[in-house]
Motif scaffolding. Structure first.
Motif, PDB file in Angstrom:
ATOM      1  N   SER A  75      -9.751  64.846  24.466  1.00 14.27           N
ATOM      2  CA  SER A  75     -11.118  65.302  24.232  1.00 14.27           C
ATOM      3  C   SER A  75     -11.376  66.642  24.915  1.00 14.27           C
ATOM      4  O   SER A  75     -12.112  67.489  24.392  1.00 14.27           O
ATOM      5  CB  SER A  75     -12.114  64.251  24.727  1.00 14.27           C
ATOM      6  OG  SER A  75     -13.436  64.617  24.415  1.00 14.27           O
ATOM      7  N   ASP A  76     -10.764  66.854  26.080  1.00 17.57           N
ATOM      8  CA  ASP A  76     -10.900  68.152  26.758  1.00 17.57           C
ATOM      9  C   ASP A  76     -10.234  69.261  25.946  1.00 17.57           C
ATOM     10  O   ASP A  76     -10.744  70.387  25.878  1.00 17.57           O
ATOM     11  CB  ASP A  76     -10.292  68.088  28.162  1.00 17.57           C
ATOM     12  CG  ASP A  76     -11.144  67.292  29.130  1.00 17.57           C
ATOM     13  OD1 ASP A  76     -12.373  67.275  28.964  1.00 17.57           O
ATOM     14  OD2 ASP A  76     -10.577  66.692  30.055  1.00 17.57           O
ATOM     15  N   LEU A  77      -9.089  68.961  25.347  1.00 19.65           N
ATOM     16  CA  LEU A  77      -8.453  69.957  24.486  1.00 19.65           C
ATOM     17  C   LEU A  77      -9.313  70.225  23.261  1.00 19.65           C
ATOM     18  O   LEU A  77      -9.437  71.375  22.819  1.00 19.65           O
ATOM     19  CB  LEU A  77      -7.061  69.480  24.044  1.00 19.65           C
ATOM     20  CG  LEU A  77      -5.972  69.368  25.104  1.00 19.65           C
ATOM     21  CD1 LEU A  77      -4.621  69.119  24.435  1.00 19.65           C
ATOM     22  CD2 LEU A  77      -5.905  70.602  25.983  1.00 19.65           C
ATOM     23  N   ALA A  78      -9.916  69.171  22.708  1.00 20.89           N
ATOM     24  CA  ALA A  78     -10.792  69.338  21.546  1.00 20.89           C
ATOM     25  C   ALA A  78     -11.944  70.268  21.875  1.00 20.89           C
ATOM     26  O   ALA A  78     -12.329  71.120  21.064  1.00 20.89           O
ATOM     27  CB  ALA A  78     -11.322  67.983  21.082  1.00 20.89           C
ATOM     28  N   ALA A  79     -12.516  70.110  23.066  1.00 17.90           N
ATOM     29  CA  ALA A  79     -13.654  70.935  23.470  1.00 17.90           C
ATOM     30  C   ALA A  79     -13.269  72.404  23.646  1.00 17.90           C
ATOM     31  O   ALA A  79     -14.142  73.273  23.644  1.00 17.90           O
ATOM     32  CB  ALA A  79     -14.261  70.408  24.770  1.00 17.90           C
ATOM     33  N   VAL A 135      -2.548  66.845  29.922  1.00 20.44           N
ATOM     34  CA  VAL A 135      -2.189  67.271  28.571  1.00 20.44           C
ATOM     35  C   VAL A 135      -2.067  68.786  28.523  1.00 20.44           C
ATOM     36  O   VAL A 135      -2.742  69.503  29.262  1.00 20.44           O
ATOM     37  CB  VAL A 135      -3.232  66.797  27.530  1.00 20.44           C
ATOM     38  CG1 VAL A 135      -3.164  65.298  27.335  1.00 20.44           C
ATOM     39  CG2 VAL A 135      -4.629  67.245  27.908  1.00 20.44           C
ATOM     40  N   HIS A 136      -1.200  69.231  27.629  1.00 21.44           N
ATOM     41  CA  HIS A 136      -0.972  70.655  27.422  1.00 21.44           C
ATOM     42  C   HIS A 136      -1.111  70.951  25.935  1.00 21.44           C
ATOM     43  O   HIS A 136      -0.589  70.209  25.100  1.00 21.44           O
ATOM     44  CB  HIS A 136       0.436  71.061  27.882  1.00 21.44           C
ATOM     45  CG  HIS A 136       0.737  70.704  29.307  1.00 21.44           C
ATOM     46  ND1 HIS A 136       0.959  69.402  29.711  1.00 21.44           N
ATOM     47  CD2 HIS A 136       0.846  71.476  30.418  1.00 21.44           C
ATOM     48  CE1 HIS A 136       1.195  69.396  31.021  1.00 21.44           C
ATOM     49  NE2 HIS A 136       1.133  70.640  31.465  1.00 21.44           N
ATOM     50  N   GLY A 137      -1.809  72.021  25.636  1.00 22.00           N
ATOM     51  CA  GLY A 137      -1.990  72.404  24.248  1.00 22.00           C
ATOM     52  C   GLY A 137      -1.943  73.908  24.095  1.00 22.00           C
ATOM     53  O   GLY A 137      -1.805  74.652  25.072  1.00 22.00           O
ATOM     54  N   ALA A 144     -10.405  80.381  22.302  1.00 22.29           N
ATOM     55  CA  ALA A 144     -10.799  79.187  23.044  1.00 22.29           C
ATOM     56  C   ALA A 144     -12.320  79.014  23.054  1.00 22.29           C
ATOM     57  O   ALA A 144     -13.071  79.981  23.253  1.00 22.29           O
ATOM     58  CB  ALA A 144     -10.280  79.263  24.478  1.00 22.29           C
ATOM     59  N   LEU A 145     -12.761  77.789  22.847  1.00 21.18           N
ATOM     60  CA  LEU A 145     -14.180  77.451  22.978  1.00 21.18           C
ATOM     61  C   LEU A 145     -14.454  77.201  24.451  1.00 21.18           C
ATOM     62  O   LEU A 145     -13.872  76.305  25.052  1.00 21.18           O
ATOM     63  CB  LEU A 145     -14.510  76.202  22.155  1.00 21.18           C
ATOM     64  CG  LEU A 145     -14.141  76.246  20.672  1.00 21.18           C
ATOM     65  CD1 LEU A 145     -14.487  74.907  20.015  1.00 21.18           C
ATOM     66  CD2 LEU A 145     -14.850  77.385  19.972  1.00 21.18           C
ATOM     67  N   ARG A 146     -15.349  77.984  25.037  1.00 18.13           N
ATOM     68  CA  ARG A 146     -15.608  77.892  26.469  1.00 18.13           C
ATOM     69  C   ARG A 146     -17.049  77.475  26.725  1.00 18.13           C
ATOM     70  O   ARG A 146     -17.874  77.435  25.807  1.00 18.13           O
ATOM     71  CB  ARG A 146     -15.317  79.238  27.132  1.00 18.13           C
ATOM     72  CG  ARG A 146     -13.872  79.670  26.987  1.00 18.13           C
ATOM     73  CD  ARG A 146     -13.630  81.121  27.325  1.00 18.13           C
ATOM     74  NE  ARG A 146     -14.287  81.541  28.560  1.00 18.13           N
ATOM     75  CZ  ARG A 146     -13.808  82.473  29.381  1.00 18.13           C
ATOM     76  NH1 ARG A 146     -12.657  83.045  29.107  1.00 18.13           N
ATOM     77  NH2 ARG A 146     -14.477  82.833  30.450  1.00 18.13           N
ATOM     78  N   ARG A 147     -17.342  77.173  27.983  1.00 21.10           N
ATOM     79  CA  ARG A 147     -18.701  76.770  28.348  1.00 21.10           C
ATOM     80  C   ARG A 147     -19.630  77.949  28.573  1.00 21.10           C
ATOM     81  O   ARG A 147     -20.842  77.771  28.641  1.00 21.10           O
ATOM     82  CB  ARG A 147     -18.667  75.909  29.623  1.00 21.10           C
ATOM     83  CG  ARG A 147     -17.942  74.583  29.478  1.00 21.10           C
ATOM     84  CD  ARG A 147     -17.952  73.819  30.792  1.00 21.10           C
ATOM     85  NE  ARG A 147     -17.297  72.521  30.680  1.00 21.10           N
ATOM     86  CZ  ARG A 147     -17.210  71.645  31.680  1.00 21.10           C
ATOM     87  NH1 ARG A 147     -17.734  71.959  32.873  1.00 21.10           N
ATOM     88  NH2 ARG A 147     -16.608  70.487  31.501  1.00 21.10           N
ATOM     89  N   PRO A 191     -10.891  61.240  19.899  1.00 21.01           N
ATOM     90  CA  PRO A 191     -10.893  62.645  20.335  1.00 21.01           C
ATOM     91  C   PRO A 191     -11.088  63.556  19.124  1.00 21.01           C
ATOM     92  O   PRO A 191     -10.368  63.429  18.128  1.00 21.01           O
ATOM     93  CB  PRO A 191      -9.513  62.824  20.965  1.00 21.01           C
ATOM     94  CG  PRO A 191      -8.644  61.806  20.287  1.00 21.01           C
ATOM     95  CD  PRO A 191      -9.543  60.641  19.965  1.00 21.01           C
ATOM     96  N   ARG A 192     -12.033  64.480  19.203  1.00 17.08           N
ATOM     97  CA  ARG A 192     -12.405  65.290  18.042  1.00 17.08           C
ATOM     98  C   ARG A 192     -11.569  66.565  17.938  1.00 17.08           C
ATOM     99  O   ARG A 192     -12.102  67.667  17.783  1.00 17.08           O
ATOM    100  CB  ARG A 192     -13.897  65.633  18.123  1.00 17.08           C
ATOM    101  CG  ARG A 192     -14.824  64.424  18.099  1.00 17.08           C
ATOM    102  CD  ARG A 192     -14.713  63.663  16.793  1.00 17.08           C
ATOM    103  NE  ARG A 192     -15.754  62.635  16.673  1.00 17.08           N
ATOM    104  CZ  ARG A 192     -15.846  61.800  15.656  1.00 17.08           C
ATOM    105  NH1 ARG A 192     -14.967  61.863  14.667  1.00 17.08           N
ATOM    106  NH2 ARG A 192     -16.825  60.900  15.620  1.00 17.08           N
ATOM    107  N   ILE A 193     -10.259  66.398  17.972  1.00 19.21           N
ATOM    108  CA  ILE A 193      -9.349  67.542  17.891  1.00 19.21           C
ATOM    109  C   ILE A 193      -9.568  68.352  16.605  1.00 19.21           C
ATOM    110  O   ILE A 193      -9.717  69.588  16.661  1.00 19.21           O
ATOM    111  CB  ILE A 193      -7.885  67.080  18.003  1.00 19.21           C
ATOM    112  CG1 ILE A 193      -7.599  66.508  19.402  1.00 19.21           C
ATOM    113  CG2 ILE A 193      -6.929  68.233  17.679  1.00 19.21           C
ATOM    114  CD1 ILE A 193      -7.582  67.526  20.514  1.00 19.21           C
TER     115      ILE A 193
END
Length: 318
Positions: A75-79, A135-137, A144-147, A191-193
């Motif tokens: 999920s963190d990679l999806a974000a 995890v590694h992606g 990259a989608l960031r905050r 997870p919304r990859i």
């Protein structure tokens, strides 16, 4: 039958079941893994730990623990809009229980196979039940989608439905039987990859909803130097949640409950059609508010009346 096995037998049990990838030059069995990132891509790394009784009920099935342990990391990679590649796994177990590990791997590797993810190493040790996954992606440079990209005037969106996992957890904490439709959202979140990948170049910021919508959105606001206004009655809810909880309880579960692992993201108002098109084959999305000048997150109901939750969201040390 004694399910206890020696530590190295446990590692071999895991090694025999992992999938292969061409970019894994050396995987489980050596002091470290040798991996070959693709040329021209940036590496995205995330790590989460799950502890029994904190992140899942102790009686949770091993396969469900395995699935969720990987989901929270994916999920963190999806974000971030990243494409999964590799992971490592650290297992702390009260004993070297082969039956538990087999069940755990059933869930963990089933989800890994859906995303062409290879388990390349890790560790096993004795202790309270605890799982740590890294995890590694990969992500294209600048994609990259960031905050920190939200801007005043952006629309605020969220994927899927919120509140089901928190509702199941509240039933468990109360000693009630968990509704199966709610429990599956707690035990096996999605997870919304694909959605994260589809939002590259459209979303201005993104975060996954793990600790509660308002709390996680607060991280975006802080990083971006903006405020957010959320319509809590615009949050999509499953039929089970709507039928089982009154409006006040439902708002609390959806806005502060966490464990949904949906994506909350922002995009310019001019990109509404692009958001809907990008999400159309990935996951349902709902527009739930907007980004405003100022600081912090405010919430209102459908009538525009200010709504204040009694809790802010999940806190790991409380």
């Amino acid at each position: 039958m004694d399910s206890t096995v020696a530590e190295f037998d446990l590692i071999e049990r895991i090694r025999r079941r992992v999938a292969k990838r061409d970019d894994v030059l050396l995987g489980i069995g050596d002091d470290a893994a040798l991996l070959q990132p693709p040329a021209g891509m940036q590496l995205v790394v995330a790590m989460d730990t799950l502890n029994s009784g904190v992140h899942f009920p102790p009686e949770t099935a091993p396969a469900d623990i395995g699935w969720k342990a990987l989901t929270v990391n994916l999920s963190d990679l999806a974000a971030m809009g990243a494409l999964p590649a590799w992971c490592t796994l650290s297992l702390s177990l009260p004993e070297a229980n082969g039956e538990f590990v087999d069940g755990f791997l059933d869930g963990f590797l089933a989800l890994a196979s859906q995303h062409d993810l290879a388990l390349v190493g890790g560790d096993t040790t004795r202790g309270p039940l605890s799982i740590c996954v890294a995890v590694h992606g990969f992500i294209e440079p600048g994609q990259a989608l960031r905050r920190d990209g939200a801007r005043a005037g952006d629309d605020l969106w969220v994927s899927g439905t919120l509140g089901d996992a928190a509702a199941a957890l509240s039933q468990w904490q109360s000693g009630d039987a968990m509704d199966p439709a709610l429990r599956v959202r707690l035990d096996r979140p999605t997870p919304r990859i694909p959605l994260g990948r589809a939002l590259r170049g459209i979303a201005t910021s993104c975060v996954d909803v793990s600790d509660g919508l308002l709390a996680d959105l607060g991280h975006v606001c802080k990083a971006s130097g903006v405020g957010a206004l959320v319509d809590v009655d615009a949050l999509s809810a499953s039929p089970t949640l709507r039928s089982g909880f009154d409006a006040d309880a439902r708002r609390m579960l959806q806005a502060t409950g966490g464990d949904d692992y949906e994506l909350c993201f922002t995009a310019p108002a001019t990109s509404r059609e692009a958001v809907i098109e990008a999400a159309s084959t990935q996951a349902p999305v709902a527009r739930i508010g907007r980004i405003v000048a100022g600081r912090g997150v405010s919430a209102v109901d459908a009538q525009g009346v200010a709504w204040q939750p009694s809790v802010a969201g999940f806190r790991h040390f409380e």
